[in-house]
Design an enzyme around this catalytic site. Structure first.
Site, PDB file in Angstrom:
ATOM      1  N   HIS A   1      28.680  -5.493 -75.333  1.00  0.00           N
ATOM      2  CA  HIS A   1      27.367  -5.923 -75.476  1.00  0.00           C
ATOM      3  C   HIS A   1      27.081  -6.109 -77.128  1.00  0.00           C
ATOM      4  O   HIS A   1      27.309  -5.268 -77.692  1.00  0.00           O
ATOM      5  CB  HIS A   1      26.252  -5.106 -74.731  1.00  0.00           C
ATOM      6  CG  HIS A   1      24.913  -5.709 -74.642  1.00  0.00           C
ATOM      7  ND1 HIS A   1      24.068  -6.017 -75.626  1.00  0.00           N
ATOM      8  CD2 HIS A   1      24.620  -6.055 -73.541  1.00  0.00           C
ATOM      9  CE1 HIS A   1      22.941  -6.595 -75.329  1.00  0.00           C
ATOM     10  NE2 HIS A   1      23.241  -6.705 -74.024  1.00  0.00           N
TER      11      HIS A   1
ATOM     12  N   HIS B   1      23.932   8.127 -64.448  1.00  0.00           N
ATOM     13  CA  HIS B   1      23.479   6.760 -65.357  1.00  0.00           C
ATOM     14  C   HIS B   1      23.075   5.502 -64.648  1.00  0.00           C
ATOM     15  O   HIS B   1      22.163   4.918 -65.181  1.00  0.00           O
ATOM     16  CB  HIS B   1      24.899   6.250 -65.611  1.00  0.00           C
ATOM     17  CG  HIS B   1      25.133   4.970 -66.589  1.00  0.00           C
ATOM     18  ND1 HIS B   1      24.307   4.945 -67.652  1.00  0.00           N
ATOM     19  CD2 HIS B   1      25.339   3.666 -66.280  1.00  0.00           C
ATOM     20  CE1 HIS B   1      24.415   3.628 -68.170  1.00  0.00           C
ATOM     21  NE2 HIS B   1      25.059   2.920 -67.089  1.00  0.00           N
TER      22      HIS B   1
ATOM     23  N   THR C   1      36.219  10.627 -65.965  1.00  0.00           N
ATOM     24  CA  THR C   1      36.869  11.630 -65.735  1.00  0.00           C
ATOM     25  C   THR C   1      37.596  11.193 -64.356  1.00  0.00           C
ATOM     26  O   THR C   1      38.612  11.726 -63.908  1.00  0.00           O
ATOM     27  CB  THR C   1      36.203  12.923 -65.823  1.00  0.00           C
ATOM     28  OG1 THR C   1      34.910  12.504 -65.115  1.00  0.00           O
ATOM     29  CG2 THR C   1      36.100  13.418 -67.081  1.00  0.00           C
TER      30      THR C   1
ATOM     31  N   GLU D   1      31.463   1.568 -60.241  1.00  0.00           N
ATOM     32  CA  GLU D   1      31.949   0.981 -61.452  1.00  0.00           C
ATOM     33  C   GLU D   1      33.331   1.827 -61.605  1.00  0.00           C
ATOM     34  O   GLU D   1      34.266   1.165 -62.220  1.00  0.00           O
ATOM     35  CB  GLU D   1      31.148   1.454 -62.512  1.00  0.00           C
ATOM     36  CG  GLU D   1      31.636   0.662 -63.850  1.00  0.00           C
ATOM     37  CD  GLU D   1      30.375   0.874 -65.281  1.00  0.00           C
ATOM     38  OE1 GLU D   1      29.608   1.222 -64.841  1.00  0.00           O
ATOM     39  OE2 GLU D   1      30.873   0.673 -66.321  1.00  0.00           O
TER      40      GLU D   1
ATOM     41  N   LEU E   1      24.449   5.604 -57.801  1.00  0.00           N
ATOM     42  CA  LEU E   1      24.076   4.941 -56.709  1.00  0.00           C
ATOM     43  C   LEU E   1      25.262   4.610 -55.773  1.00  0.00           C
ATOM     44  O   LEU E   1      25.112   4.727 -54.374  1.00  0.00           O
ATOM     45  CB  LEU E   1      23.702   3.330 -57.086  1.00  0.00           C
ATOM     46  CG  LEU E   1      22.105   3.302 -57.612  1.00  0.00           C
ATOM     47  CD1 LEU E   1      22.046   2.137 -58.037  1.00  0.00           C
ATOM     48  CD2 LEU E   1      21.258   3.672 -56.529  1.00  0.00           C
ATOM     49  N   ALA E   2      26.396   4.483 -56.094  1.00  0.00           N
ATOM     50  CA  ALA E   2      27.562   3.952 -55.244  1.00  0.00           C
ATOM     51  C   ALA E   2      27.865   5.492 -54.363  1.00  0.00           C
ATOM     52  O   ALA E   2      28.057   5.315 -53.185  1.00  0.00           O
ATOM     53  CB  ALA E   2      28.872   3.762 -56.005  1.00  0.00           C
TER      54      ALA E   2
ATOM     55  N   SER F   1      26.475  -5.342 -60.780  1.00  0.00           N
ATOM     56  CA  SER F   1      27.150  -4.139 -60.422  1.00  0.00           C
ATOM     57  C   SER F   1      26.258  -3.056 -59.730  1.00  0.00           C
ATOM     58  O   SER F   1      26.715  -2.323 -58.863  1.00  0.00           O
ATOM     59  CB  SER F   1      27.490  -3.352 -61.790  1.00  0.00           C
ATOM     60  OG  SER F   1      26.464  -3.653 -62.801  1.00  0.00           O
TER      61      SER F   1
ATOM     62  N   GLY G   1      17.655  -4.046 -65.621  1.00  0.00           N
ATOM     63  CA  GLY G   1      17.508  -5.225 -65.467  1.00  0.00           C
ATOM     64  C   GLY G   1      17.350  -5.785 -64.006  1.00  0.00           C
ATOM     65  O   GLY G   1      16.210  -6.569 -63.693  1.00  0.00           O
ATOM     66  N   GLY G   2      18.334  -5.657 -63.186  1.00  0.00           N
ATOM     67  CA  GLY G   2      18.144  -6.208 -61.695  1.00  0.00           C
ATOM     68  C   GLY G   2      19.297  -6.366 -60.884  1.00  0.00           C
ATOM     69  O   GLY G   2      20.477  -5.720 -61.550  1.00  0.00           O
TER      70      GLY G   2
ATOM     71  N   ARG H   1      17.924 -12.582 -78.962  1.00  0.00           N
ATOM     72  CA  ARG H   1      18.541 -13.716 -79.378  1.00  0.00           C
ATOM     73  C   ARG H   1      17.820 -15.008 -78.769  1.00  0.00           C
ATOM     74  O   ARG H   1      17.641 -15.850 -79.327  1.00  0.00           O
ATOM     75  CB  ARG H   1      19.989 -13.696 -79.236  1.00  0.00           C
ATOM     76  CG  ARG H   1      20.278 -12.474 -80.225  1.00  0.00           C
ATOM     77  CD  ARG H   1      22.012 -12.485 -80.038  1.00  0.00           C
ATOM     78  NE  ARG H   1      22.359 -11.744 -79.061  1.00  0.00           N
ATOM     79  CZ  ARG H   1      23.034 -12.620 -78.164  1.00  0.00           C
ATOM     80  NH1 ARG H   1      23.362 -13.746 -78.251  1.00  0.00           N
ATOM     81  NH2 ARG H   1      23.438 -11.990 -76.796  1.00  0.00           N
TER      82      ARG H   1
HETATM   83  C1  LIG Z   1      22.333   0.352 -70.456  1.00  0.00           C
HETATM   84  C2  LIG Z   1      22.787  -0.466 -69.096  1.00  0.00           C
HETATM   85  C3  LIG Z   1      22.149  -1.166 -68.301  1.00  0.00           C
HETATM   86  C4  LIG Z   1      22.676  -1.795 -67.202  1.00  0.00           C
HETATM   87  N1  LIG Z   1      21.666  -2.459 -66.461  1.00  0.00           N
HETATM   88  C5  LIG Z   1      22.286  -3.073 -65.190  1.00  0.00           C
HETATM   89  C6  LIG Z   1      21.485  -4.069 -64.400  1.00  0.00           C
HETATM   90  O1  LIG Z   1      20.328  -4.325 -64.844  1.00  0.00           O
HETATM   91  N2  LIG Z   1      22.094  -4.561 -63.599  1.00  0.00           N
HETATM   92  C7  LIG Z   1      23.346  -4.399 -62.929  1.00  0.00           C
HETATM   93  O2  LIG Z   1      23.846  -4.646 -61.758  1.00  0.00           O
HETATM   94  N3  LIG Z   1      23.925  -3.054 -63.453  1.00  0.00           N
HETATM   95  C8  LIG Z   1      23.492  -2.704 -64.774  1.00  0.00           C
HETATM   96  N4  LIG Z   1      24.201  -1.798 -65.438  1.00  0.00           N
HETATM   97  C9  LIG Z   1      25.472  -1.447 -64.849  1.00  0.00           C
HETATM   98  C10 LIG Z   1      25.522  -0.275 -63.896  1.00  0.00           C
HETATM   99  O3  LIG Z   1      23.885   0.658 -64.199  1.00  0.00           O
HETATM  100  C11 LIG Z   1      26.479   0.681 -63.580  1.00  0.00           C
HETATM  101  O4  LIG Z   1      27.516   0.003 -63.294  1.00  0.00           O
HETATM  102  C12 LIG Z   1      26.240   1.429 -62.256  1.00  0.00           C
HETATM  103  O5  LIG Z   1      24.929   2.016 -62.257  1.00  0.00           O
HETATM  104  C13 LIG Z   1      27.391   2.346 -61.967  1.00  0.00           C
HETATM  105  O6  LIG Z   1      26.891   3.160 -60.747  1.00  0.00           O
HETATM  106  P1  LIG Z   1      27.895   4.173 -60.035  1.00  0.00           P
HETATM  107  O7  LIG Z   1      27.264   4.740 -58.948  1.00  0.00           O
HETATM  108  O8  LIG Z   1      29.141   3.500 -60.073  1.00  0.00           O
HETATM  109  O9  LIG Z   1      28.111   5.452 -61.230  1.00  0.00           O
HETATM  110  P2  LIG Z   1      27.057   6.223 -61.995  1.00  0.00           P
HETATM  111  O10 LIG Z   1      25.916   6.089 -61.764  1.00  0.00           O
HETATM  112  O11 LIG Z   1      27.463   6.291 -63.540  1.00  0.00           O
HETATM  113  O12 LIG Z   1      27.250   7.755 -61.443  1.00  0.00           O
HETATM  114  C14 LIG Z   1      28.314   8.350 -61.658  1.00  0.00           C
HETATM  115  C15 LIG Z   1      28.189   9.843 -60.949  1.00  0.00           C
HETATM  116  O13 LIG Z   1      29.426  10.350 -61.143  1.00  0.00           O
HETATM  117  C16 LIG Z   1      29.283  11.820 -61.278  1.00  0.00           C
HETATM  118  N5  LIG Z   1      30.446  12.263 -62.236  1.00  0.00           N
HETATM  119  C17 LIG Z   1      31.031  11.626 -63.072  1.00  0.00           C
HETATM  120  N6  LIG Z   1      32.388  12.270 -63.135  1.00  0.00           N
HETATM  121  C18 LIG Z   1      32.341  13.317 -62.330  1.00  0.00           C
HETATM  122  C19 LIG Z   1      33.399  14.428 -62.267  1.00  0.00           C
HETATM  123  N7  LIG Z   1      34.481  14.329 -63.075  1.00  0.00           N
HETATM  124  N8  LIG Z   1      32.985  15.406 -61.255  1.00  0.00           N
HETATM  125  C20 LIG Z   1      31.854  15.409 -60.461  1.00  0.00           C
HETATM  126  N9  LIG Z   1      30.922  14.272 -60.919  1.00  0.00           N
HETATM  127  C21 LIG Z   1      31.138  13.398 -61.733  1.00  0.00           C
HETATM  128  C22 LIG Z   1      27.990  11.721 -62.349  1.00  0.00           C
HETATM  129  O14 LIG Z   1      27.177  12.878 -62.421  1.00  0.00           O
HETATM  130  C23 LIG Z   1      27.204  10.790 -61.665  1.00  0.00           C
HETATM  131  O15 LIG Z   1      26.414  11.268 -60.323  1.00  0.00           O
HETATM  132  C24 LIG Z   1      23.908  -1.344 -66.832  1.00  0.00           C
HETATM  133  C25 LIG Z   1      24.592  -0.468 -67.437  1.00  0.00           C
HETATM  134  C26 LIG Z   1      24.092   0.034 -68.631  1.00  0.00           C
HETATM  135  C27 LIG Z   1      25.004   0.832 -69.558  1.00  0.00           C
END
Ligand SMILES: Cc1cc2nc3c(=O)[nH]c(=O)nc-3n(C[C@H](O)[C@H](O)[C@H](O)COP(=O)(O)OP(=O)(O)OC[C@H]3O[C@@H](n4cnc5c(N)ncnc54)[C@H](O)[C@@H]3O)c2cc1C
Ligand code: SF4
Ligand code: SF4
Ligand code: FES
Lengths: 613, 261
Positions: free
Chosen positions: A253, A42, A231, A390, A14-15, A406, A48-49, A269
């Site tokens: 968690h 991921h 990475t 993240e 998403l970011a 997040s 959740g939300g 819980r």
């Molecule tokens: C089970 C679970 C449930 C969650 N539920 C919630 C929730 O309900 N509400 C909330 O606010 N947060 C929640 N979180 C946290 C939240 O989902 C994450 O913090 C957030 O989605 C991270 O987004 P991001 O875009 O930073 O990274 P990510 O979605 O992890 O994306 C990372 C991207 O980087 C790419 N990448 C990684 N390394 C490399 C590399 N070396 N070279 C090229 N590409 C690479 C991957 O392919 C991917 O596309 C949850 C987390 C977990 C584990």
């Protein structure tokens, strides 16, 4: 092969996609890289939300960015940047409404009354019907978590990726950035390994954005997707000039299932589930006579680990675990209010939660630390390098992230930083010193080639052995409980592992898209991240948020109202640490109000979280 | 689970980047452990027996759609397949139809992105976004209907099972049609029936479907294919007959006719 673009976004969660959309819609050429197709990132797994103070529910009356701000700062245990938190809370409502405009099917307010699981009856008003609804999340004063049924992350990722397709942004998937190209002052792009073929290529850009998500998998047991190996943080740290912020701030968690570490909701819980040990004894009342299983996430996680250490864990081929017992809640309750939990048990564990015990253990969940950036997302240390999501330490979360903050961060930060990059491009776009850049590209590529050759030439060490040792050290000694002895041993153990990692060899041919080569190239950087976490935790002689020291149980604002910055000089055994003050603009440090002790001794809690965040 | 089973996995091996590699089946055996899934099993095979084995897991919880493969001939998500459900000896093949990356890994991502482009999988609107304004209202039933149709995780199981897709490689596939249905159901999308007909009113679209509903049988997310394909077909047939009829709001099966999961 070298590919030129204006903005290189490494990561399609998403970011990364939100930042890419912002820059692309202002007319710049953006290229996104990802380990996997964007929709498999991921972010999709967040169910959740997303927090945004829209105030549409009866239970969110009186909510505002101000209240959201206060929840966020308290949650962070005063570790966050308050100007960042302020910017975030004011933009979160705009960000969520924009995704609605783009097509996210947010769950909407339905007028009328309904009964909550605890029996309370609430009434939603006609006036708000059809606006975006919200649910309750732990650690917040108001109902503020917007959600799309049971798949918020899925709906957001698919919608954003639709916009990316619409804008014609190029996405190169199944590639991995393995090094940044830089001269110690300025970042020029990245060296990338094609995971389909094993070939290397380079991307040159005016601005490079790291959006690679969390590092959960270095802990081995994590709720994170299996590709979340940190990475992006590692290649930033490898530059030797970009610091990582607060890496010791790691959230756990209490209830990941065994095996697989899939997260089951804290509603188990909350609704009255018990935790049992190997003798099927309910042990939480022994430790926490008042709150029992309802103590905060961190407290429950700590007690679980403590109990396992005393030898009361259930042995299994996957290591010791405990049981979660929800049988007494009854079939009807389980199949309605805890349906998702029942589904996970059935589909992944083959057990019936109505009649059987659920194997669980505490597991890594979220990384508050990461590539330290300023409020505009510019990484410290290298011009032209940015980080979002993240993987960044913007620092919205301090020492504890609130559930739902997040997802909101990925969108708000993506939007803000994308806009900033578009402005910065005006001055970044000075003509590259071509010859110099060509030399840098060749140099960076040669270094990676050399690493691959070294692996192919063969050493005695096997990547998965070292990896498992690293995870074991982290879980055992840098987990929910920390103390000087364990942390010292952890640092020593990791330093040794790091040395052994220079002796890695291959057991397979290493030809083509070989996953062993990929794993072996990643491992040294992962060990450096692990070391950075352990070393930062050792030096931080206080407890704050999720960082909880048995030997320093109090938050110490006199000495530790500051953020750890860790850089790693090439060839060093340990990171060098420095500290910067936390920016406090509005809310002076105080009690978090979670009912756990005195002002200075306030401990990390996200009280009674009902939905997993 | 029967105690102490020794599992034997016949796994398809081929590395297209290695000139010496020839497609073959290779056997691996593992002691079964409690609650083992194909995710736990394949991860162990890679770490303990053959670190070159290629497969794709990301979420390991049936959310990301990465891990579809043929398990004893049937397309399914490997992460949601428990070994206890399977006989001692099992065959794992890569999903057919998609380009092979290596071993059990196939390139579903590129194919789905192409389909996304073809169905213009985004909201078509002329109205700009106003950051100051409150969100537009929508009934929750409407939102839930869109959500139901948006739940596809692009795993490719339905495409691998679809007779029409095997015969015609430019067929949009069941999931492509479902994606179109999702946008038809969305009042924010201003496309007309005629515009939709352009995309799916052909042999590569709804008129290519032979209607045996393998898609319905194999979709791990239980998307409502039976109801949606019938509606799309009828709607597009009508639009083909009377192309001027541009109101598309009733094109989608009412919520009550949706399969719930
Ligand atoms: C089970 C679970 C449930 C969650 N539920 C919630 C929730 O309900 N509400 C909330 O606010 N947060 C929640 N979180 C946290 C939240 O989902 C994450 O913090 C957030 O989605 C991270 O987004 P991001 O875009 O930073 O990274 P990510 O979605 O992890 O994306 C990372 C991207 O980087 C790419 N990448 C990684 N390394 C490399 C590399 N070396 N070279 C090229 N590409 C690479 C991957 O392919 C991917 O596309 C949850 C987390 C977990 C584990
Ligand atoms: S019903 Fe149509 S779309 Fe579904 S599998 Fe059969 S031919 Fe394919
Ligand atoms: S429709 Fe179902 S089977 Fe087909 S790709 Fe989507 S989730 Fe998979
Ligand atoms: S790994 Fe994500 S669906 Fe199986």
């Amino acid at each position: 092969m070298t590919i030129y673009t204006d903005v290189l976004v490494i990561g399609a969660g998403l970011a990364g996609e939100r930042a890419a959309i912002e820059v692309a819609s202002r007319g710049f050429k953006v290229t996104i890289l990802s380990l996997v197709p964007p929709r498999r990132s991921h972010s999709t797994a967040a169910q959740g939300g997303m927090q945004a103070a829209l105030g549409n529910m009866t239970k969110s009356q009186g909510d505002s960015p101000d209240v959201h701000f206060e929840d966020t700062v308290k949650g962070s245990d005063w570790g966050c940047e308050q100007d960042v938190a302020r910017l975030f809370v004011t933009q979160a409502p705009v960000a969520v409404r924009q995704t609605s405009y783009w097509g996210v099917p947010w769950t909407r307010v339905v007028a009328g009354s309904r009964q909550l699981p605890d029996g309370e009856v609430i009434e939603e008003t006609q006036e708000k019907e059809g606006l975006i609804a919200a649910r309750n999340f732990g650690g917040t004063k108001k109902w503020r978590a917007c959600f799309a049924s049971d798949g918020t992350g899925h709906a957001l990722v698919y919608t954003l990726d639709n916009v990316v397709i619409q804008l014609g942004v190029e996405v190169h998937d199944r590639v991995e950035a393995v090094a940044l190209i830089h001269d110690g002052q300025r970042c020029y792009g990245a060296v990338v390994r094609d995971l389909r073929t094993g070939q290397l290529r380079t991307y040159v850009a005016q601005a490079t954005v790291v959006a690679t998500g969390g590092h959960g998998r270095i802990y081995g047991h994590s709720t994170n997707a299996v590709i979340n190996e940190g990475t992006g943080m590692a290649i930033a740290q490898d530059t030797g000039v970009v610091p990582l912020g607060n890496m010791e701030a790691v959230q756990f968690h209490p209830t990941g299932v065994v095996p697989g570490d899939i997260l089951v909701s804290e509603a188990c819980r909350g609704d009255g589930g018990y935790l049992l040990d190997k003798d099927e004894h309910r042990f939480m009342p022994d430790y926490e006579p008042e709150k029992k299983e309802l103590a905060s996430r961190d407290v429950v996680s700590r007690r679980m680990v403590q109990h396992i250490r005393k030898g009361f864990g259930v042995e299994s081929p996957y290591g010791p675990h405990l049981w979660l017992d929800i049988r007494h809640l009854g079939k009807k309750h389980i199949e309605t209010n805890l349906r998702e939990v029942a589904d996970i048990c059935r589909d992944f564990l083959g057990l019936d939660a109505v009649r059987q015990l659920i194997p669980v253990r505490p597991t890594q969940h979220y990384s508050m630390g990461g590539i330290r950036t300023d409020i505009n997302g510019r990484a410290y240390g290298l011009a032209g390098l940015y980080a979002v999501g993240e993987t960044a330490c913007w620092d919205l979360h301090g020492f504890n992230r609130l559930g739902g903050n997040s997802l909101a961060e990925t969108l708000v930060m993506g939007m803000v930083v994308g806009g900033r990059i578009a402005q910065d491009l005006e001055w970044l776009e000075m003509p590259f010193p071509q010859g110099v850049v060509t030399a840098l590209i060749q140099d960076a590529t040669r270094q990676v080639e050399e690493r691959v050759r070294h692996l192919m030439a063969g050493g005695p060490e096997y990547v998965y052995d070292l990896r498992n040792e690293m995870s074991h050290i982290l879980l055992e000694k840098v987990g929910v409980f920390r103390n000087e002895k364990d942390l010292t041993e952890a640092v020593e153990g990791l330093v040794k592992l790091h040395q052994r990692a220079s002796q890695l060899g291959l057991r397979s041919s290493g030809v083509g898209a070989n996953p062993e080569v990929a794993a072996a190239l990643r491992l040294p950087g992962m060990i450096r991240l692990a070391t950075t976490i352990a070393y930062g935790a050792l030096k931080r002689t206080e407890s704050r948020g999720s960082h909880s020291r048995e030997d320093y149980p109090y938050r110490d604002d006199a000495n530790w109202l500051k953020r750890t910055l860790a850089t790693w000089s090439p060839g060093a055994d340990l990171p060098s640490l420095s500290y910067e003050p936390v920016r406090i603009t509005e809310l002076p440090p105080g009690d978090r109000g979670y009912g756990e002790g005195k002002v200075v001794s306030a401990k990390a809690t996200t009280e009674g979280e009902r939905v997993h965040g | 689970m029967a105690k102490d089973r020794k599992l034997v996995f016949h796994i398809f091996r081929h590395n297209p980047n290695d000139p010496d590699s020839k497609p073959r089946l290779q056997d691996f055996s593992l002691e079964e452990t409690p609650r083992m899934t194909l995710f736990t099993a394949l991860t162990r095979i890679r770490e303990e027996l053959d670190p070159s084995l290629q497969f794709d897991f990301v979420c390991r919880s049936a959310i990301c759609g990465s891990c579809a493969m043929l398990v004893n001939g049937r397309p399914r998500l490997a992460c949601r397949t428990r070994t206890a459900e399977l006989p001692e000896r099992m065959t794992l093949l890569p999903l057919p139809f998609f380009r092979l990356v290596g071993d059990l890994s196939v390139d579903t991502g590129s194919w789905f992105r192409e389909v996304g482009l073809r169905v213009e999988s985004w909201i078509h609107t002329t109205q700009p976004f106003d950051p100051q304004a409150q969100e537009e209202r929508m009934s929750n039933d409407q939102a839930q209907l869109i959500y139901e149709l948006d739940r596809c995780i692009e795993c490719g199981c339905c495409v691998a099972a679809c007779a029409a897709a095997q015969m015609n490689s430019s067929y949009l596939g069941p999931s492509g049609l479902m994606r179109m249905a999702r946008f038809l159901a969305d009042p924010r999308d201003q496309r007309t029936n005629a515009a939709v007909f352009e995309v799916i009113g052909t042999e590569d679209g709804v008129f290519g479907c032979v209607g045996f509903l393998a898609c319905d049988d194999y979709c791990p997310k239980g998307l409502p294919f039976a109801a949606q394909l019938a509606y799309l077909r009828r709607k597009m047939a009508l639009t083909g007959l009377r192309p001027s009829q541009n109101d598309r709001r009733a094109a989608v099966a009412p919520f009550s006719a949706q399969k719930s999961h």
